[in-house]
Each structure stands twice: as structure tokens, then as C-alpha cells.
Motif scaffolding. Structure first.
Motif, PDB file in Angstrom:
ATOM      1  N   GLU A 173      -3.147  -7.434  -8.884  1.00  0.00           N
ATOM      2  CA  GLU A 173      -1.448  -6.901  -9.394  1.00  0.00           C
ATOM      3  C   GLU A 173      -1.157  -7.300 -10.329  1.00  0.00           C
ATOM      4  OE1 GLU A 173       1.350  -8.830  -6.336  1.00  0.00           O
ATOM      5  OE2 GLU A 173       0.010 -10.506  -5.713  1.00  0.00           O
ATOM      6  N   SER A 176       2.861  -6.071 -10.801  1.00  0.00           N
ATOM      7  CA  SER A 176       3.612  -7.167 -10.584  1.00  0.00           C
ATOM      8  C   SER A 176       4.942  -7.767 -11.390  1.00  0.00           C
ATOM      9  CB  SER A 176       3.117  -6.794  -9.816  1.00  0.00           C
ATOM     10  OG  SER A 176       2.183  -9.059 -10.194  1.00  0.00           O
ATOM     11  N   THR A 208      -2.670  -5.215  -4.764  1.00  0.00           N
ATOM     12  CA  THR A 208      -1.757  -4.603  -5.339  1.00  0.00           C
ATOM     13  C   THR A 208      -0.863  -5.070  -3.584  1.00  0.00           C
ATOM     14  OG1 THR A 208       0.110  -2.921  -6.193  1.00  0.00           O
ATOM     15  CG2 THR A 208      -2.014  -1.766  -4.441  1.00  0.00           C
ATOM     16  N   ASN A 210       2.076  -2.469  -3.860  1.00  0.00           N
ATOM     17  CA  ASN A 210       3.292  -1.773  -4.399  1.00  0.00           C
ATOM     18  C   ASN A 210       2.647  -0.602  -3.281  1.00  0.00           C
ATOM     19  OD1 ASN A 210       4.210   0.737  -5.739  1.00  0.00           O
ATOM     20  ND2 ASN A 210       5.385  -0.676  -6.680  1.00  0.00           N
ATOM     21  N   ASP A 212       3.167   2.539  -3.123  1.00  0.00           N
ATOM     22  CA  ASP A 212       2.946   3.865  -3.890  1.00  0.00           C
ATOM     23  C   ASP A 212       2.534   3.667  -5.171  1.00  0.00           C
ATOM     24  OD1 ASP A 212       6.379   5.356  -3.778  1.00  0.00           O
ATOM     25  OD2 ASP A 212       6.065   3.171  -3.591  1.00  0.00           O
ATOM     26  N   GLU A 213       2.209   2.757  -5.694  1.00  0.00           N
ATOM     27  CA  GLU A 213       0.963   2.427  -7.196  1.00  0.00           C
ATOM     28  C   GLU A 213      -0.900   2.800  -5.780  1.00  0.00           C
ATOM     29  OE1 GLU A 213       1.681  -0.848  -9.676  1.00  0.00           O
ATOM     30  OE2 GLU A 213      -0.404  -1.868  -8.430  1.00  0.00           O
ATOM     31  N   GLN A 321      14.883  -1.053  -4.337  1.00  0.00           N
ATOM     32  CA  GLN A 321      13.358  -1.516  -5.050  1.00  0.00           C
ATOM     33  C   GLN A 321      12.805  -2.747  -5.007  1.00  0.00           C
ATOM     34  OE1 GLN A 321      14.216  -1.331  -9.069  1.00  0.00           O
ATOM     35  NE2 GLN A 321      15.443   1.391  -9.042  1.00  0.00           N
ATOM     36  N   THR A 323       8.931  -4.182  -3.163  1.00  0.00           N
ATOM     37  CA  THR A 323       7.252  -3.824  -2.729  1.00  0.00           C
ATOM     38  C   THR A 323       7.641  -4.656  -1.873  1.00  0.00           C
ATOM     39  OG1 THR A 323       6.795  -6.072  -3.646  1.00  0.00           O
ATOM     40  CG2 THR A 323       6.388  -4.570  -5.595  1.00  0.00           C
TER      41      THR A 323
END
Length: 457
Positions: A173, A176, A208, A210, A212-213, A321, A323
Motif C-alpha cells: 500500500e 495510500s 492495495t 485501491n 483503480d490502482e 473517493q 478505496t
């Protein structure tokens, strides 16, 4: 902009590292808490692998086992076919926290990455300067961490990991703790370094929350389930061109992954035919309480109501917004209490949820009290323990000992903290923070709730 003619081709090559049948147990009051359950994973030359899953799925624990920082209870890690014993010498690691020594300069912090190598001072310094230049921090070598922004501190972390030229870069991460724009910039720079071959690393593993990441960076995605941690499924990442352009296919993949992660019972191959199902999610022997505050839970339900009673999970995450690690506990909490349901990737208010939103403050509290009593095993257990104690009291430490049979110590504390907040708000028990004591008095009569529960049963 990356020039496509110089990009590294994201094809899997030889196996660099193999984790075989990894199980990790932690002792708790004479019992064992299973964190990872028979997890196997190959990491190959030329690929970026993302590990996704809810909190408690053991992703970071697996990363530390691969690095040789934690020993597995069962199973083994093989590096180039040889069993790993001790710290993995071929690994560089970047953590969520910057982990910089504040009394050392940027250059000295990066040089720490070469401590295991027997190098002359001049060569060590030259390599550290090259690493700093590579991550865009040339000119900051004599600065101290306190002089740097968060993004710059994490660039120092990357330089320290890369200076030793590791075969395998492990990222836990790493973005983050950064603001959205800084994280986006650092992700793009990392991918640029990787694709253009300017770092010697042969493979990258990213933990992660996230989504999208993960979709943007990874050639392969590993989906974990929790309690205990298992690899639920493995699927190929999107073609590089689609990821770089952030195409409609990228949007669709993120949406599908949100659907998978928000519904442990979702048929993986129905949703993503190219996925490989690995292990079925476990059925926990003890209910796991999502660690969400009452205010967050209430605000989430109100937000769904504002959208007409339903929202696409992926779009909701983008708008708020959040995660996956922040959104999933909210969804799980509202599902646990019967306030929301998940249908085909949408979160829907149930009739119970609609009644909860429409109620005034007093009535809403009554709803919450009833729902908690009906659905949350831990809170009912706490009330019954208090009732069975002569003075109607229990210390926090006594309750933690009971919970540590089922959870690791840190998770037991989170579970109890959430149960205390929910139970106090529902007026099922009281709590003395100074004495760290839970207790009942005449205001905490649950006889009507128990009668109702027996009737419903």
C-alpha cells in the motif's frame, strides 16, 4: 508520455519465486488464529501482480513471508527453486508508512538500502545518488525528512528499495498515505520506470485496496477472501494499451472487481469468464463485525436514500473517493443489520433501511437497538456475560481475552471497540472509559428484545 516503442512487454517469463501451501497461524490464549490458509502463488519474470481483498485477508502477511520477514507456520517459499531461509536477499520493499529515520539525510536514508552489501563508501554513495536521481529527487540528497512533502518522502522509500537492485519489488500500500494527485503522479512515474526498463527489478508485487490502482498497474490480479485469508481467484490484467488510456475496458474491469469484492458469494467465472477460481471463501466460525462507526454507518444509509434508494457500488466509490478497504466495511455493516442489500453490483436500501432513514432521532435509535440485538452476535454475547456476572460488570481486558481466541490481538481490539460503540449507542450496556469497564444498570433492560427474538425464532 511513454513511447510505445521502448516499453517492456508484459509477458510472464521464468518463475522467480514460488509460495507453496502457505498457512500462517498466530497463538492466542493457547488457541490458533488462522490468518492465511493454504495459499500458493507463483511470481514470474516480467510481470506486475496486484493482491486485492478485504481487510483480514492476509495480503500484507503474505508479502512479509515472501520477504522472509515472517516465517510461515506451514508451507514454504522457494526462490529460484531453493527454499527460502531467513530474509530474502533478492527483495526490496516499500511500506505504507514512509519509515524514514528523521535524524538522517535523504541520502543517508537511501544508503541504508545497501547495508547488506559489502560496498566501499564511495560506491555506496554513488549508487544512492543514482537512485535518488532516478525517482526525481536529485538535489534533495542533503535534505532531512522533515523538509519533504509526503510524496517526496515516499520517493525516498522507493529509492531506498531500488538502490540494492532487487529482483522482486514488494509494495505494501505504498500510495495510500498520499493525497489523490500525489499518489497518481507517483504511480505514473513508477509505471514509467518499470515499462522503460530503467529499474533492474524483474517483477513487482503490489498490495492495495485501491481497485483503480490495481487495474492500472497490474498484469495479473489475485483476489483474496478473508477470515481466514485464501486466494479466491486469479485473473489476467487488461492489455497495457487499454490501461494507459484508461479506456472503457478499464472502467468495466474496475466495476467488475467492485462487484466481486462486495459480494463474497458472487460466481467469479460468471462475472469474469477468464478468471481462474482457486479457493472457495471460508465460512468463519465466529461472526466478524465490520469496524464502522455509527455516524459513518448512518451517513452511508442516508447517502443511498438520497440517490433514490440504490447506487452503483463503483460509481459510489468514485463519488465518495473511497478505496475498497473503506467502502467494503460500510457495505458489510449495512448488510449485516439488514439496512442494505447488494444486487448485481448495486447497493439497495431494504424496507428496513427506508424505515430507518425516515425515522426521527429517537425512533432511529430504537430501530438500531433492535437490529443490533437481532444481528450482532458479539453484542448479545457481551450483554449475556454482563447479566451472568454478580455485579453486572466486565472489564475490557476480560472481554479481549475471550475475543483473542478468535482474532489476532489488534483485530480483537478493533472488534471490541466497534461493539462498544454500537452497544452504547443502542443503550444495551454502558461503558466507563476511564476504568475501561462495561456494565449494566436499570436503564439497560433487554427483556423485551429477548422475548421478541424468541418469538421470531
Amino acid at each position: 508520455m511513454l513511447g510505445t516503442s521502448v516499453l517492456r512487454t508484459p509477458n510472464k517469463g521464468a518463475v522467480l519465486l514460488e509460495a507453496r501451501g502457505i498457512t500462517k497461524l498466530y497463538d492466542a490464549n493457547g488457541d490458533h488464529v488462522v490468518v492465511l490458509d493454504n495459499v500458493s502463488l507463483e511470481l514470474c519474470d516480467g510481470e506486475v501482480v496486484a493482491l486485492l481483498g478485504p481487510s483480514g485477508s492476509g495480503k500484507s502477511t503474505l508479502l512479509r513471508i515472501i520477504a522472509g520477514l515472517v516465517a510461515p507456520s506451514r508451507g514454504e517459499v522457494r526462490v529460484h527453486g531453493e527454499v527460502l531461509r531467513g530474509v530474502n536477499p533478492l527483495v526490496g520493499m516499500v511500506f505504507q508508512s514512509f519509515a524514514l529515520f528523521p535524524w538522517l539525510t535523504v541520502l543517508e536514508n537511501v544508503e541504508l538500502g545497501l547495508l547488506r552489501k559489502d560496498l566501499p563508501k564511495n560506491e555506496r554513495r554513488a549508487r544512492a545518488l543514482t537512485a535518488l536521481e532516478m525517482v526525481g529527487l536529485g538535489g534533495f540528497e542533503h535534505a532531512y525528512p522533515r523538509e519533504l512533502s509526503g510524496g517526496m518522502k515516499q520517493r525516498v522509500g522507493f529509492a531506498r528499495a531500488l538502490v540494492a537492485e532487487p529482483e522482486l519489488l514488494l509494495l505494501d500500500e505504498p500510495f495510500s498515505s498520499l493525497d489523490v494527485l500525489t499518489a497518481e503522479n507517483l504511480r505514473r512515474d513508477l509505471l514509467d520506470l518499470w515499462l522503460t526498463g530503467r529499474i533492474p527489478t524483474r517483477a513487482i508485487v503490489l498490495v492495495t485496496h485501491n481497485i483503480d490502482e490495481a487495474v492500472y498497474l497490474a498484469d495479473r490480479l489475485i483476489i483474496f477472501s478473508a477470515n481466514p485469508g485464501r486466494i479466491r481467484a486469479e485473473l489476467p490484467g487488461l492489455p497495457l494499451a487499454q490501461r494507459l488510456q484508461k479506456s472503457q475496458a478499464t472502467h468495466d474491469m474496475v466495476d467488475l472487481l467492485y462487484r466481486l469484492l462486495t459480494d463474497p458469494q458472487e460466481d467469479v467465472q460468471r462475472l469474469i469468464p477468464q478468471a481462474r477460481v482457486v479457493q472457495a471463501p471460508a465460512h468463519p466460525s465466529y461472526q466478524v463485525l465490520p469496524c464502522v462507526g455509527v455516524g459513518e454507518l448512518t451517513g452511508f444509509v442516508e447517502r443511498i436514500a438520497q440517490g433514490g434508494g440504490y447506487e452503483d457500488v463503483f460509481e459510489l466509490a468514485r463519488e465518495l473517493q473511497l478505496t475498497a478497504d473503506q467502502l467494503l466495511p460500510l457495505i458489510e455493516a449495512t448488510r449485516l443489520l439488514g439496512l442494505c442489500a447488494i444486487v448485481e453490483g448495486d447497493v439497495l436500501l431494504t424496507d428496513t433501511g427506508k424505515a430507518f432513514v425516515k425515522a426521527d432521532v429517537r425512533k432511529r435509535k430504537e430501530h438500531f437497538r433492535k437490529l443490533v440485538w437481532e444481528h450482532v452476535d458479539l453484542i448479545r454475547e457481551i450483554v449475556h456475560l454482563l447479566q451472568d456476572t454478580p455485579d453486572l460488570r466486565q472489564t475490557e481486558d476480560e472481554l479481549l481475552k475471550r475475543l483473542e481466541v478468535h482474532y489476532r490481538s489488534a483485530e480483537a481490539r478493533r472488534q471490541l471497540a466497534t461493539a462498544i460503540e454500537w452497544g452504547r449507542y443502542a443503550e444495551l450496556f454502558a461503558y466507563d472509559e476511564q476504568e475501561r469497564l462495561l456494565y449494566l444498570d436499570q436503564e439497560h433492560d433487554v427483556s423485551n428484545l429477548e422475548d421478541s427474538q424468541q418469538f421470531n425464532a
